[in-house]
Design an enzyme around this catalytic site. Structure first.
Site, PDB file in Angstrom:
ATOM      1  N   CYS A 103      58.061  22.364  22.386  1.00 19.47           N
ATOM      2  CA  CYS A 103      59.279  21.889  23.056  1.00 19.47           C
ATOM      3  C   CYS A 103      59.533  22.596  24.380  1.00 19.47           C
ATOM      4  CB  CYS A 103      60.498  22.066  22.144  1.00 19.47           C
ATOM      5  SG  CYS A 103      60.450  21.025  20.674  1.00 19.47           S
ATOM      6  N   HIS A 131      66.252  14.706  23.676  1.00 20.24           N
ATOM      7  CA  HIS A 131      65.221  15.742  23.675  1.00 20.24           C
ATOM      8  C   HIS A 131      63.832  15.108  23.760  1.00 20.24           C
ATOM      9  CE1 HIS A 131      62.988  19.273  22.918  1.00 20.24           C
ATOM     10  NE2 HIS A 131      63.208  19.449  21.626  1.00 20.24           N
ATOM     11  N   CYS A 174      63.864  27.085  21.859  1.00 19.34           N
ATOM     12  CA  CYS A 174      63.063  27.336  20.663  1.00 19.34           C
ATOM     13  C   CYS A 174      61.888  26.366  20.646  1.00 19.34           C
ATOM     14  CB  CYS A 174      63.909  27.185  19.402  1.00 19.34           C
ATOM     15  SG  CYS A 174      64.627  25.541  19.177  1.00 19.34           S
TER      16      CYS A 174
END
Length: 389
Positions: A91, A345, A375
């Protein structure tokens, strides 16, 4: 001594990562090409001067394979001489691209470089790069973690249990994210950062009417009877409402030195001050933002009180709320224009999306220092400090 500054930052609107999403018809190469094209148009730079383009993409398979960033550069109309590479830190892939780009400028390897990212989760679903039955971890990891690692949703549940974060608290945080994002759109605060694409001008997942009462009616997203027996402490409070959705989008930032910016007549938005990356427990997986924040503040010789704005990626409400418990940060300064729960996202694009939103928020709020952290799967996290120029 050389520095590294951001002189332009743009992103697409973020669409739902489903076949009927607003951007599902757009090839991921074209999503990224749109931001690259907009970046040079708004900055006025000659793309031939760009030393490198570093892009983040997570599921590098199918339409996102074969070094997507290179083909986005070509599709954007940049000269063939402009190189490009695609990186994967899950990510945080495009935040890592920012780190690499800035570090290249600081070292003197680059004068002008783009950091960017893309993910089309409608066209290349998450885990498409792991065929059914394949083992991406290998026997050594299985031996080290004999009980097995778990999906991110279970990690988010374990974090909620460890930090005693309840359903009401997570839902309230999610509602706040939607409220802030809706207010930012209504106030025109995203206008400077968003590059409309094919008639799509706003983020598709923002729900202004979201309430805790509505979210309370959602079922747990990750309940598993086998894992419930293994982890009896889990209360199964993570839902689709208090976690980030799946999305399509792209983003890009242009990085150079103050000296080069002055020579080219570019206006710096923020200085890239300090960087950190950390590893953490891959079972909890998403807690690396806590040590990463501590590490980057130490490297910057700053304290939490020095930071005016934070961007902490809202993969799950529990991640940001656990980070807040450990750091003591003021939530009023966190994700002030909403976060991933509302905005979306799109994995590989999220790092530079957060950076884009953050540098524009810094100017709007006259913030001196800002901190971004994300994260990442496998127990990783990136963090960086930005300083207003």
């Amino acid at each position: 001594m050389r520095d590294a500054v951001i002189v332009e930052a743009v992103r697409t609107p973020i669409g739902k990562g489903k076949p009927n999403g607003a951007l599902a018809h757009v090839h991921p190469v074209e999503l990224l090409a749109h931001t690259l094209r907009t970046l040079v148009e708004r900055s006025g730079v000659d793309p031939a001067l760009i030393d490198d383009v570093i892009g983040g993409t997570v599921d590098q398979v199918g339409e996102q394979a074969m070094n997507t960033t290179r083909y986005a550069v070509l599709s954007a109309g940049f000269p063939e001489s402009v190189p490009a590479t695609t990186v994967d830190r899950q990510c945080g892939s495009s935040q890592q691209a920012v780190h690499f780009a800035a570090q290249g400028v600081l070292s003197g390897a680059y004068d002008l470089v783009v950091a960017c990212g893309v993910e089309s989760m409608s066209r290349v679903p998450m885990w498409s790069n792991v065929p059914a039955g394949a083992d991406p971890f290998g026997p050594g990891v299985a031996e080290r973690y004999p009980e097995g690692l778990v999906p991110q949703g279970i990690s988010a549940e374990l974090i909620a249990a460890k930090w005693s974060i309840g359903r009401e608290q997570m839902d309230a945080f999610a509602v706040s994210s939607h409220r802030k994002a809706a207010e930012a759109w209504d106030s025109g605060l995203f206008d400077a950062e968003v590059a409309p694409l094919e008639g799509v001008a706003r983020d598709e997942c923002v729900r202004p009417g979201s309430t805790t009462e509505i979210l309370a009616g959602l079922k747990p997203a990750y309940h598993d009877p086998v894992l419930a027996e293994r982890f009896p402490q889990i209360e199964w409070n993570v839902t689709a409402g208090n976690a980030s959705p799946i999305n399509d989008g792209a983003s890009a930032v242009l990085i150079t030195s103050s000296e080069t910016a002055a020579r080219l007549g570019l206006r710096p938005l923020a200085r890239l001050h300090s960087f950190a990356v950390t590893g953490s427990d891959p079972l909890l997986m998403l807690t690396g933002v806590i040590p990463a924040t501590e590490k980057v503040l130490r490297r910057a010789s700053l304290t939490l009180d020095d930071i005016d704005l934070f961007e902490v990626n809202e993969a799950f409400s529990s991640v940001v709320l656990a980070w807040r418990q450990e750091t003591g940060a003021d939530l009023a300064r966190v994700n002030v224009h909403g976060g991933a729960i509302a905005l979306g996202h799109p994995l590989g694009a999220s790092g530079t999306r957060l950076t884009t939103t953050l540098v524009h928020a810094m100017r709007e709020q006259n913030a001196r220092y800002a901190l971004q952290t994300m994260c990442e799967a496998g127990g990783l996290a990136n963090a960086m400090v930005l300083e207003r120029v």
